[in-house]
Design a protein around this motif. Structure first.
Motif, PDB file in Angstrom:
ATOM      1  N   TYR A  85       5.283 -43.587 -21.765  1.00  0.00           N
ATOM      2  CA  TYR A  85       4.042 -43.938 -21.077  1.00  0.00           C
ATOM      3  C   TYR A  85       4.263 -43.709 -19.584  1.00  0.00           C
ATOM      4  CZ  TYR A  85       2.723 -46.108 -25.490  1.00  0.00           C
ATOM      5  OH  TYR A  85       2.425 -46.320 -26.813  1.00  0.00           O
ATOM      6  N   VAL A  86       3.382 -42.935 -18.973  1.00  0.00           N
ATOM      7  CA  VAL A  86       3.527 -42.546 -17.570  1.00  0.00           C
ATOM      8  C   VAL A  86       2.254 -42.907 -16.833  1.00  0.00           C
ATOM      9  CG1 VAL A  86       3.931 -40.637 -15.976  1.00  0.00           C
ATOM     10  CG2 VAL A  86       5.044 -40.631 -18.228  1.00  0.00           C
ATOM     11  N   ILE A  87       2.403 -43.579 -15.679  1.00  0.00           N
ATOM     12  CA  ILE A  87       1.232 -43.939 -14.892  1.00  0.00           C
ATOM     13  C   ILE A  87       1.347 -43.312 -13.507  1.00  0.00           C
ATOM     14  CG2 ILE A  87       2.180 -46.133 -13.967  1.00  0.00           C
ATOM     15  CD1 ILE A  87      -0.717 -47.257 -14.464  1.00  0.00           C
ATOM     16  N   TYR A  88       0.209 -42.824 -13.006  1.00  0.00           N
ATOM     17  CA  TYR A  88       0.170 -42.094 -11.746  1.00  0.00           C
ATOM     18  C   TYR A  88      -0.411 -42.949 -10.627  1.00  0.00           C
ATOM     19  CZ  TYR A  88       1.258 -37.832 -14.309  1.00  0.00           C
ATOM     20  OH  TYR A  88       1.890 -36.878 -15.084  1.00  0.00           O
ATOM     21  N   SER A  89       0.093 -42.708  -9.432  1.00  0.00           N
ATOM     22  CA  SER A  89      -0.413 -43.378  -8.245  1.00  0.00           C
ATOM     23  C   SER A  89      -1.624 -42.619  -7.704  1.00  0.00           C
ATOM     24  CB  SER A  89       0.679 -43.418  -7.172  1.00  0.00           C
ATOM     25  OG  SER A  89       0.981 -42.086  -6.748  1.00  0.00           O
ATOM     26  N   GLU A  90      -2.160 -43.124  -6.610  1.00  0.00           N
ATOM     27  CA  GLU A  90      -3.274 -42.455  -5.943  1.00  0.00           C
ATOM     28  C   GLU A  90      -2.887 -41.037  -5.537  1.00  0.00           C
ATOM     29  OE1 GLU A  90      -6.117 -43.164  -1.997  1.00  0.00           O
ATOM     30  OE2 GLU A  90      -4.379 -44.448  -2.379  1.00  0.00           O
ATOM     31  N   GLU A  91      -1.638 -40.858  -5.080  1.00  0.00           N
ATOM     32  CA  GLU A  91      -1.184 -39.536  -4.658  1.00  0.00           C
ATOM     33  C   GLU A  91      -1.181 -38.547  -5.827  1.00  0.00           C
ATOM     34  OE1 GLU A  91       0.250 -42.360  -3.937  1.00  0.00           O
ATOM     35  OE2 GLU A  91       0.108 -42.488  -1.762  1.00  0.00           O
ATOM     36  N   GLY A  92      -0.965 -39.050  -7.032  1.00  0.00           N
ATOM     37  CA  GLY A  92      -0.991 -38.174  -8.190  1.00  0.00           C
ATOM     38  C   GLY A  92      -2.399 -37.833  -8.633  1.00  0.00           C
ATOM     39  N   LYS A  93      -3.259 -38.848  -8.701  1.00  0.00           N
ATOM     40  CA  LYS A  93      -4.617 -38.648  -9.209  1.00  0.00           C
ATOM     41  C   LYS A  93      -5.483 -37.829  -8.263  1.00  0.00           C
ATOM     42  CE  LYS A  93      -6.617 -42.347 -10.567  1.00  0.00           C
ATOM     43  NZ  LYS A  93      -7.029 -43.762 -10.509  1.00  0.00           N
ATOM     44  N   PHE A  94      -5.261 -38.026  -6.958  1.00  0.00           N
ATOM     45  CA  PHE A  94      -6.113 -37.346  -5.977  1.00  0.00           C
ATOM     46  C   PHE A  94      -5.284 -36.444  -5.071  1.00  0.00           C
ATOM     47  CE2 PHE A  94      -7.829 -41.664  -6.767  1.00  0.00           C
ATOM     48  CZ  PHE A  94      -8.952 -41.294  -7.492  1.00  0.00           C
ATOM     49  N   GLY A  95      -4.207 -35.888  -5.614  1.00  0.00           N
ATOM     50  CA  GLY A  95      -3.286 -35.079  -4.823  1.00  0.00           C
ATOM     51  C   GLY A  95      -3.740 -33.645  -4.667  1.00  0.00           C
ATOM     52  N   SER A  96      -2.793 -32.767  -4.481  1.00  0.00           N
ATOM     53  CA  SER A  96      -3.088 -31.368  -4.191  1.00  0.00           C
ATOM     54  C   SER A  96      -3.685 -30.655  -5.406  1.00  0.00           C
ATOM     55  CB  SER A  96      -1.799 -30.647  -3.771  1.00  0.00           C
ATOM     56  OG  SER A  96      -0.894 -30.576  -4.862  1.00  0.00           O
ATOM     57  N   GLU A  97      -4.313 -29.526  -5.135  1.00  0.00           N
ATOM     58  CA  GLU A  97      -4.908 -28.737  -6.204  1.00  0.00           C
ATOM     59  C   GLU A  97      -3.847 -28.163  -7.135  1.00  0.00           C
ATOM     60  OE1 GLU A  97      -7.375 -25.759  -4.513  1.00  0.00           O
ATOM     61  OE2 GLU A  97      -8.849 -27.174  -3.697  1.00  0.00           O
ATOM     62  N   GLU A  98      -2.604 -28.076  -6.637  1.00  0.00           N
ATOM     63  CA  GLU A  98      -1.520 -27.532  -7.456  1.00  0.00           C
ATOM     64  C   GLU A  98      -0.974 -28.549  -8.448  1.00  0.00           C
ATOM     65  OE1 GLU A  98      -1.546 -27.318  -4.099  1.00  0.00           O
ATOM     66  OE2 GLU A  98      -2.208 -25.222  -4.002  1.00  0.00           O
ATOM     67  N   ASN A  99      -1.416 -29.800  -8.353  1.00  0.00           N
ATOM     68  CA  ASN A  99      -0.899 -30.816  -9.262  1.00  0.00           C
ATOM     69  C   ASN A  99      -1.396 -30.570 -10.683  1.00  0.00           C
ATOM     70  OD1 ASN A  99       0.608 -32.998 -10.030  1.00  0.00           O
ATOM     71  ND2 ASN A  99      -0.794 -34.540  -9.236  1.00  0.00           N
ATOM     72  N   LEU A 100      -0.680 -31.127 -11.642  1.00  0.00           N
ATOM     73  CA  LEU A 100      -1.049 -30.943 -13.047  1.00  0.00           C
ATOM     74  C   LEU A 100      -2.293 -31.755 -13.390  1.00  0.00           C
ATOM     75  CD1 LEU A 100       2.438 -31.106 -14.819  1.00  0.00           C
ATOM     76  CD2 LEU A 100       1.250 -29.132 -13.878  1.00  0.00           C
ATOM     77  N   PRO A 101      -3.172 -31.227 -14.242  1.00  0.00           N
ATOM     78  CA  PRO A 101      -4.393 -31.952 -14.632  1.00  0.00           C
ATOM     79  C   PRO A 101      -4.113 -33.302 -15.282  1.00  0.00           C
ATOM     80  CG  PRO A 101      -4.551 -29.636 -15.244  1.00  0.00           C
ATOM     81  CD  PRO A 101      -3.139 -29.858 -14.788  1.00  0.00           C
ATOM     82  N   ILE A 102      -2.954 -33.469 -15.924  1.00  0.00           N
ATOM     83  CA  ILE A 102      -2.665 -34.738 -16.597  1.00  0.00           C
ATOM     84  C   ILE A 102      -2.600 -35.895 -15.614  1.00  0.00           C
ATOM     85  CG2 ILE A 102      -1.499 -33.742 -18.591  1.00  0.00           C
ATOM     86  CD1 ILE A 102       1.181 -34.361 -17.254  1.00  0.00           C
ATOM     87  N   ALA A 103      -2.312 -35.637 -14.331  1.00  0.00           N
ATOM     88  CA  ALA A 103      -2.226 -36.712 -13.342  1.00  0.00           C
ATOM     89  C   ALA A 103      -3.567 -37.405 -13.160  1.00  0.00           C
ATOM     90  CB  ALA A 103      -1.727 -36.162 -12.009  1.00  0.00           C
ATOM     91  N   GLN A 104      -4.669 -36.675 -13.377  1.00  0.00           N
ATOM     92  CA  GLN A 104      -5.999 -37.255 -13.212  1.00  0.00           C
ATOM     93  C   GLN A 104      -6.342 -38.231 -14.329  1.00  0.00           C
ATOM     94  OE1 GLN A 104      -8.852 -34.087 -12.686  1.00  0.00           O
ATOM     95  NE2 GLN A 104      -7.550 -33.011 -11.217  1.00  0.00           N
ATOM     96  N   LEU A 105      -5.535 -38.250 -15.397  1.00  0.00           N
ATOM     97  CA  LEU A 105      -5.778 -39.163 -16.512  1.00  0.00           C
ATOM     98  C   LEU A 105      -5.274 -40.574 -16.221  1.00  0.00           C
ATOM     99  CD1 LEU A 105      -4.750 -36.802 -19.469  1.00  0.00           C
ATOM    100  CD2 LEU A 105      -7.059 -37.324 -18.646  1.00  0.00           C
ATOM    101  N   GLY A 106      -4.509 -40.740 -15.153  1.00  0.00           N
ATOM    102  CA  GLY A 106      -4.066 -42.071 -14.729  1.00  0.00           C
ATOM    103  C   GLY A 106      -2.908 -42.616 -15.523  1.00  0.00           C
ATOM    104  N   LEU A 107      -3.132 -42.927 -16.786  1.00  0.00           N
ATOM    105  CA  LEU A 107      -2.094 -43.430 -17.692  1.00  0.00           C
ATOM    106  C   LEU A 107      -2.068 -42.528 -18.922  1.00  0.00           C
ATOM    107  CD1 LEU A 107      -0.012 -45.625 -18.562  1.00  0.00           C
ATOM    108  CD2 LEU A 107      -1.934 -46.881 -19.564  1.00  0.00           C
ATOM    109  N   ILE A 108      -0.906 -41.939 -19.185  1.00  0.00           N
ATOM    110  CA  ILE A 108      -0.794 -41.035 -20.333  1.00  0.00           C
ATOM    111  C   ILE A 108       0.301 -41.506 -21.283  1.00  0.00           C
ATOM    112  CG2 ILE A 108      -1.622 -39.041 -19.041  1.00  0.00           C
ATOM    113  CD1 ILE A 108       1.301 -38.059 -18.894  1.00  0.00           C
ATOM    114  N   LYS A 109       0.160 -41.070 -22.524  1.00  0.00           N
ATOM    115  CA  LYS A 109       1.178 -41.295 -23.547  1.00  0.00           C
ATOM    116  C   LYS A 109       1.690 -39.930 -24.000  1.00  0.00           C
ATOM    117  CE  LYS A 109       1.739 -43.009 -28.309  1.00  0.00           C
ATOM    118  NZ  LYS A 109       1.038 -43.632 -29.462  1.00  0.00           N
ATOM    119  N   ILE A 110       3.002 -39.785 -24.048  1.00  0.00           N
ATOM    120  CA  ILE A 110       3.613 -38.545 -24.508  1.00  0.00           C
ATOM    121  C   ILE A 110       4.394 -38.826 -25.776  1.00  0.00           C
ATOM    122  CG2 ILE A 110       5.152 -36.629 -23.946  1.00  0.00           C
ATOM    123  CD1 ILE A 110       4.819 -37.348 -20.997  1.00  0.00           C
TER     124      ILE A 110
END
Length: 228
Positions: A85-110
Motif C-alpha cells: 500500500y503506497v500513499i502519495y503526498s501533495e508533491e506526488g499528486k500535484f507534481g510535475s507532468e513527468e510524474n506517473l499517473p498512479i500518483a494522482q490516485l493518492g492511495l494505491i494497492k499493488i
C-alpha cells in the motif's frame, strides 16, 4: 542494526553478518541513489529508495527480487501479506507532468506478485488528502495521518474488509507520529506514546515494554524515524 553495501549495480543488505538480500538493478549504481526506508515483513525485505528522479519499492522474497516504480512524492508505504500500500503526498499528486499517473490516485494497492495496481480512494476523499504525513495498520484498518495549515489535523481510516474510508477524525492535539502494535493504534504526542481509540482519543499512556518492541512497526516523527 541493518547495514548495506553497494557494488556497481548490486545492493547487499546485512543484519549483522547475515545477508538479508542481494538485489541487482541499474538504479543502484546511479549517483543519487538513496535508501529512504527498510521494512521487514513476513519474510520479505522491503526497501523504499530513490534514484534522484523517482521513488521505487524493491522487495526481496524467497530468493526473488521485485521492483515497482512509484514515481515522485511517495509519503509512506506498507506491505501487508502479498500487497503493498503506497500513499502519495501533495508533491506526488500535484507534481510535475513527468510524474506517473498512479500518483494522482493518492492511495494505491499493488499486488506484489502480479503487479496489478488499484486506486483505493473516491474522488471526494482524494480532495482532502493534501499534506499526508504517514500511515499505519492494525491488521484491520489503515490509518492515515494528515496535516492542515489551519491546524485541523485529521486521520482517515481505510477499512481493509469493506475497502472504504469508514472514519474521519479531526484531532484537537498535534500528533507527531502514528504506529500500531497488534490490534491497537498509538500516537506520539508531546514526547509520550499513548494508546488511542478509533476517535483518536487518548486512552492511556504507554510505557514501552518488550511486548511493544516485539510487535510494533515504526513510528514516523517528521523527517526522522524511531524504529521499535
Amino acid at each position: 542494526m541493518l547495514n548495506f553495501q553497494i557494488e556497481k549495480d548490486c545492493l547487499k543488505l546485512f543484519s549483522g553478518e547475515e545477508i538479508l538480500c542481494e538485489i541487482n538493478d541499474e538504479i543502484i549504481s546511479k549517483r543519487y541513489f538513496k535508501i529512504k526506508k527498510v521494512k521487514l515483513s513476513d519474510e520479505k525485505v522491503c526497501i523504499f529508495c530513490h534514484d534522484g528522479v523517482y521513488d521505487y519499492l524493491l522487495i526481496s522474497y524467497t530468493g526473488k527480487n521485485l521492483k515497482y516504480t512509484l514515481g515522485e512524492g511517495v509519503a509512506d508505504f506498507l506491505v501487508l501479506n502479498d500487497a503493498a500500500y503506497v500513499i502519495y503526498s501533495e508533491e506526488g499528486k500535484f507534481g510535475s507532468e513527468e510524474n506517473l499517473p498512479i500518483a494522482q490516485l493518492g492511495l494505491i494497492k499493488i499486488d506484489i506478485f502480479i503487479g496489478e495496481i488499484t486506486g483505493l480512494l473516491d474522488d471526494c476523499i482524494l480532495e482532502t488528502l493534501i499534506d499526508v504525513h504517514t500511515m499505519s495498520c492494525n491488521n484491520k484498518t489503515i490509518r492515515i495521518l494528515c496535516y492542515e495549515e489551519n491546524d485541523n489535523d485529521f486521520t482517515l481510516d481505510y477499512d481493509l474488509t469493506s475497502k472504504k474510508v469508514q472514519n474521519k477524525v479531526i484531532i484537537n492535539y498535534t500528533v507527531d507520529g502514528l504506529l500500531s502494535a497488534g490490534d491497537s493504534f498509538y500516537a506520539r504526542y508531546q514526547n509520550h506514546i499513548y494508546q488511542v481509540n478509533e476517535s483518536m482519543e487518548i486512552t492511556k499512556e504507554i510505557i514501552i515494554d518488550k511486548k511493544v518492541y516485539d510487535e510494533a512497526s515504526s513510528l514516523s516523527t517528521g523527517y526522522s524515524e524511531v524504529v521499535l
